[in-house]
Enzyme design. Sequence first.
Site, PDB file in Angstrom:
ATOM      1  N   GLY A   1     -27.946   6.876 -34.930  1.00  0.00           N
ATOM      2  CA  GLY A   1     -28.623   7.389 -36.118  1.00  0.00           C
ATOM      3  C   GLY A   1     -29.845   8.225 -35.770  1.00  0.00           C
ATOM      4  O   GLY A   1     -30.084   9.279 -36.380  1.00  0.00           O
TER       5      GLY A   1
ATOM      6  N   ASN B   1     -33.366   1.275 -45.964  1.00  0.00           N
ATOM      7  CA  ASN B   1     -33.245   0.154 -45.020  1.00  0.00           C
ATOM      8  C   ASN B   1     -34.157  -1.017 -45.335  1.00  0.00           C
ATOM      9  O   ASN B   1     -33.885  -2.137 -44.940  1.00  0.00           O
ATOM     10  CB  ASN B   1     -33.462   0.632 -43.580  1.00  0.00           C
ATOM     11  CG  ASN B   1     -34.686   1.492 -43.413  1.00  0.00           C
ATOM     12  OD1 ASN B   1     -34.863   2.496 -44.114  1.00  0.00           O
ATOM     13  ND2 ASN B   1     -35.560   1.097 -42.520  1.00  0.00           N
TER      14      ASN B   1
ATOM     15  N   GLN C   1     -27.511   2.922 -43.492  1.00  0.00           N
ATOM     16  CA  GLN C   1     -27.437   1.619 -44.164  1.00  0.00           C
ATOM     17  C   GLN C   1     -26.325   1.564 -45.211  1.00  0.00           C
ATOM     18  O   GLN C   1     -25.806   0.488 -45.496  1.00  0.00           O
ATOM     19  CB  GLN C   1     -28.775   1.296 -44.849  1.00  0.00           C
ATOM     20  CG  GLN C   1     -29.939   1.065 -43.899  1.00  0.00           C
ATOM     21  CD  GLN C   1     -29.861  -0.261 -43.169  1.00  0.00           C
ATOM     22  OE1 GLN C   1     -29.265  -1.233 -43.637  1.00  0.00           O
ATOM     23  NE2 GLN C   1     -30.482  -0.322 -42.005  1.00  0.00           N
TER      24      GLN C   1
ATOM     25  N   THR D   1     -20.580  14.239 -21.821  1.00  0.00           N
ATOM     26  CA  THR D   1     -19.286  13.561 -21.788  1.00  0.00           C
ATOM     27  C   THR D   1     -19.245  12.482 -22.863  1.00  0.00           C
ATOM     28  O   THR D   1     -20.154  11.663 -22.966  1.00  0.00           O
ATOM     29  CB  THR D   1     -19.053  12.946 -20.394  1.00  0.00           C
ATOM     30  OG1 THR D   1     -19.107  14.013 -19.449  1.00  0.00           O
ATOM     31  CG2 THR D   1     -17.713  12.242 -20.309  1.00  0.00           C
TER      32      THR D   1
ATOM     33  N   CYS E   1     -38.359  -1.496 -36.788  1.00  0.00           N
ATOM     34  CA  CYS E   1     -38.980  -0.475 -35.953  1.00  0.00           C
ATOM     35  C   CYS E   1     -40.495  -0.460 -36.082  1.00  0.00           C
ATOM     36  O   CYS E   1     -41.190   0.012 -35.208  1.00  0.00           O
ATOM     37  CB  CYS E   1     -38.440   0.899 -36.317  1.00  0.00           C
ATOM     38  SG  CYS E   1     -36.660   0.901 -36.492  1.00  0.00           S
TER      39      CYS E   1
END
Length: 384
Positions: free
Chosen positions: A73, A153, A181, A239, A326
């Site tokens: 995200g 959130n 969310q 990759t 966070c």
Amino acid sequence: MQKEIVYLDNGASTKADPKVLEKMKPYFCEIYGNASSSHTFGQKSKQALENSRDIIAKSLNSKPEEIIFTSGGTESNNFALKSIAFSNKDKGNHIITTKIEHKSILNTCKWLEKQGFDITYLNVDKEGFVDPEELEKVITDKTILVSVIHGNNEIGTIQNIEELGKICKEKKVYFHTDACQSFTKTELNVKKQNIDLITINSHKIHGPKGVGALYIRKGTNIKAWQHGGEHEYSLRSGTENIPGIVGFAEAAKMGMNKKHMDKMTVLRDKLIKEIMTRIKNVKLNGPEGNKRLCNNVNLSFKGIEGEALGGYLDQYNICSSTGSACSEKSLEPSHVLKAIGLNNETANGSLRLTLSRFTTEDEIEYVMSVLPKIVNKLRRLSPF
Ligand SMILES: *Cc1c(COP(=O)(O)O)cnc(C)c1O
């Protein structure tokens, strides 16, 4: 005393579904070729990649070539905002977002301000909703992008993105939404909801961590942000994380099930109702009913600190959170709770409990067997 963890912090991350892990396993030691290699073995990885892209595209009602896989995200949000900003700066330097975004949007916007972009942070009402009329008013001929979080959130508010998207479409401004969310927890449909860019990720929907996607509507003026071997339609080199992407797609496929949503809604409402009836002076943050994420409960308990409450719950093996994970290290009250008008005391008294499809009624009952006692105890200790 409960020995098993009662995990009510699914807004921060979720348990990978064991069936998702099973799908991923062959892509570590058996089908490990590089999807860019031309040999048959590498092409097996390529097939898995494209099959996963089809699944994710379908889940948003988009086309496979509109899906770019990323590392999650945070990367998708950075990519969307920075790349749209720099690719369209000949048209204007104005971006609109809200005061209740995830930090990966807000801090990207702060950085863009330093690069000369002008950012408007929309207010929200006391339940966390953006006013579409206000959005319409602040769009100017310099506006290039509007970014509004879909399901919040912290407080679970689900924005009316269809209406916001329609305004952006009429004004010919790109519309991005952070749907980490809300993905698999409410409808997401790029055609019906007029969305140009969507951020989604895997670890919030019972997939592995470190994988996500950005939906980019065909024809959007966006250039590469990460350069290299020209993977992902030359828009995001590196990759591809095939096991992660396969797991993400499987998680999305399993998650898109109305039964899961209905089950979480019932348990969410039971938990809210029990707490509000058995504990006095509690306030629900965010809206009620179907405009709230089906797995989100956020309450403010008068006279106590959410941090202290979370600490006690932890001793009973119950995982909860205050604010968003966070920002847990900062002592500042959450920017989202401030934006809906809570004073510092009410904001600091908040607790977030986020459910998943694995949450059981027994777990809710266990929480109710300890939470009222803890609240009473903390209130007796409180000097207020
Ligand atoms: C978790 C989350 C993010 C960040 O996603 P990561 O995959 O952890 O980088 C961004 N926005 C919202 C709304 C989230 O909940």
